[in-house]
Write an enzyme that holds these catalytic residues in place. Structure first.
Site, PDB file in Angstrom:
ATOM      1  N   ASN A 154       9.909  91.085   3.204  1.00  0.00           N
ATOM      2  CA  ASN A 154      11.388  91.403   3.008  1.00  0.00           C
ATOM      3  C   ASN A 154      11.667  92.455   2.207  1.00  0.00           C
ATOM      4  O   ASN A 154      12.815  93.118   1.855  1.00  0.00           O
ATOM      5  CB  ASN A 154      12.135  90.103   2.216  1.00  0.00           C
ATOM      6  CG  ASN A 154      11.953  88.906   3.204  1.00  0.00           C
ATOM      7  OD1 ASN A 154      12.195  88.806   4.448  1.00  0.00           O
ATOM      8  ND2 ASN A 154      11.555  87.808   2.702  1.00  0.00           N
ATOM      9  N   ASP A 210       9.285  82.438  15.789  1.00  0.00           N
ATOM     10  CA  ASP A 210       9.374  83.860  15.675  1.00  0.00           C
ATOM     11  C   ASP A 210       8.066  84.353  15.181  1.00  0.00           C
ATOM     12  O   ASP A 210       7.066  83.405  15.497  1.00  0.00           O
ATOM     13  CB  ASP A 210      10.331  84.343  14.636  1.00  0.00           C
ATOM     14  CG  ASP A 210       9.972  83.725  12.878  1.00  0.00           C
ATOM     15  OD1 ASP A 210       8.932  83.471  13.067  1.00  0.00           O
ATOM     16  OD2 ASP A 210      11.123  83.470  12.413  1.00  0.00           O
ATOM     17  N   HIS A 212       6.852  83.202  10.886  1.00  0.00           N
ATOM     18  CA  HIS A 212       6.945  81.881  10.305  1.00  0.00           C
ATOM     19  C   HIS A 212       5.886  80.790  10.896  1.00  0.00           C
ATOM     20  O   HIS A 212       6.057  80.999  12.256  1.00  0.00           O
ATOM     21  CB  HIS A 212       8.189  81.287  10.303  1.00  0.00           C
ATOM     22  CG  HIS A 212       9.073  81.894   9.321  1.00  0.00           C
ATOM     23  ND1 HIS A 212      10.159  82.744   9.834  1.00  0.00           N
ATOM     24  CD2 HIS A 212       9.221  82.150   7.927  1.00  0.00           C
ATOM     25  CE1 HIS A 212      10.776  83.611   8.943  1.00  0.00           C
ATOM     26  NE2 HIS A 212      10.270  83.295   7.779  1.00  0.00           N
ATOM     27  N   GLY A 248      13.159  84.129   1.938  1.00  0.00           N
ATOM     28  CA  GLY A 248      14.336  85.411   1.901  1.00  0.00           C
ATOM     29  C   GLY A 248      14.123  86.388   0.820  1.00  0.00           C
ATOM     30  O   GLY A 248      14.818  87.405   1.130  1.00  0.00           O
ATOM     31  N   SER A 301       9.355  83.076   2.263  1.00  0.00           N
ATOM     32  CA  SER A 301       9.400  82.044   3.405  1.00  0.00           C
ATOM     33  C   SER A 301       7.926  81.912   3.820  1.00  0.00           C
ATOM     34  O   SER A 301       7.604  80.642   4.240  1.00  0.00           O
ATOM     35  CB  SER A 301      10.257  82.081   4.366  1.00  0.00           C
ATOM     36  OG  SER A 301       9.939  83.608   5.141  1.00  0.00           O
TER      37      SER A 301
END
Ligand SMILES: *[C@@H]1O[C@H](CO)[C@@H](O)[C@H](O)[C@H]1NC(C)=O
Ligand SMILES: *[C@@H]1O[C@H](CO)[C@@H](O)[C@H](O)[C@H]1NC(C)=O
Length: 264
Positions: free
Chosen positions: A104, A221, A224, A72, A39
């Site tokens: 991730n 957050d 991102h 993701g 992402s």
């Protein structure tokens, strides 16, 4: 009748001779850059108005950029879902592939395997869970992809992951995590793969800008970025490319003096 029967073979002969040369020239002049990641690189970022830096790269390069990052994903799930394998079917000699994962890939496989955590380790360790047998390490996934892509004549750039907001606590803190070490080591085994320490390049610019400017780059957050944040993260990547021995350096549009940051 006599004239045209003589003419037709001559035209065919010219075309047959000219076509391979023209194709070769076009390939050499116009390679493509493919981006693989998650992402922080993908179109639409992490949603809610955020953006991935891969969307900005085209403004700095003179050749086409195709952003194949998928939100993701980890090195493992990107592999298992065949995204690397599908990309391999598109590659031509002198294309470039950017590989940047890490956000991730951490976490634990026990008690629950989320489908993206890699097998811990820096080499050929293998893990098995209730949902997958033969889970490899982060370096193994990157090395397998780089081996395939370079065998097709493509150039590979393996980049360290972007930092989470290094001003999150109010004090600047950036420490490269193990994925930086792994990305560096993974690239080192290939003549046609280069490491770009993207995480450090971003951190250096974010440190100069200060807390309030950088906090505004992380609207939802600590991972991102906003579109403005993505633009700067892309520019630092170009700085890293300009400072590297990567072939992609030859396709940077901007004058070096117009590119943000300094070499590491
Ligand atoms: C990358 O690897 C090289 C060679 O081992 C080393 O000199 C360099 O410090 C490493 N860089 C990072 C950021 O780990
Ligand atoms: C290069 O210039 C373009 C157009 O001004 C800009 O969008 C891009 O961010 C620049 N790239 C770098 C690496 O500075």
């Amino acid at each position: 009748m006599k004239d045209s029967s003589l003419l037709v073979p001559a035209v065919f002969a010219t075309v047959a001779l000219a076509a391979p040369a023209a194709q070769l020239t076009q390939r050499t002049i116009n390679p493509t850059v493919y981006l693989t990641g998650e992402s922080t690189m993908a179109k639409g970022g992490g949603g809610t108005g955020t953006q991935g830096w891969g969307e900005n790269l085209r403004y700095s390069l003179s050749i086409p950029v195709i952003n194949k990052a998928v939100a993701g994903r980890s090195a493992r799930s990107y592999t298992v879902e065949s995204h690397f394998a599908e990309l391999a079917t598109l590659l031509k000699p002198e294309d470039s592939v950017v590989i940047e994962f890490g956000h991730n890939d951490g976490g634990s496989l026990t008690p629950t395997d989320n489908g993206r955590t890699d097998c811990p380790g820096a080499a050929d360790e293998v893990c098995n869970t209730d949902i997958q047998q033969g889970i490899l390490t982060y370096p193994a996934y990157l090395i397998n992809a780089a081996r395939k892509f370079t065998s097709l004549g493509a150039r590979v750039i393996i980049a360290s992951p972007t930092p989470d907001n290094p001003w999150e606590t109010g004090t600047f803190v950036y420490a490269a995590n193990r994925f930086t070490t792994y990305a560096n080591a993974s690239a080192s085994g290939f003549a046609h793969a280069k490491f770009v320490d993207h995480g450090q390049l971003v951190a250096n610019e974010f440190q100069k800008l200060g807390a309030s400017a950088v906090d505004a780059f992380y609207p939802i957050d600590h991972t991102h970025t906003s579109p403005d944040g993505a633009a700067l993260v892309a520019q630092t990547f170009i700085r890293g490319v300009s400072c590297s021995e990567s072939l992609l350096r030859n396709h940077v549009k901007n004058q070096t003096s117009g590119v943000v940051g300094t070499c590491l």
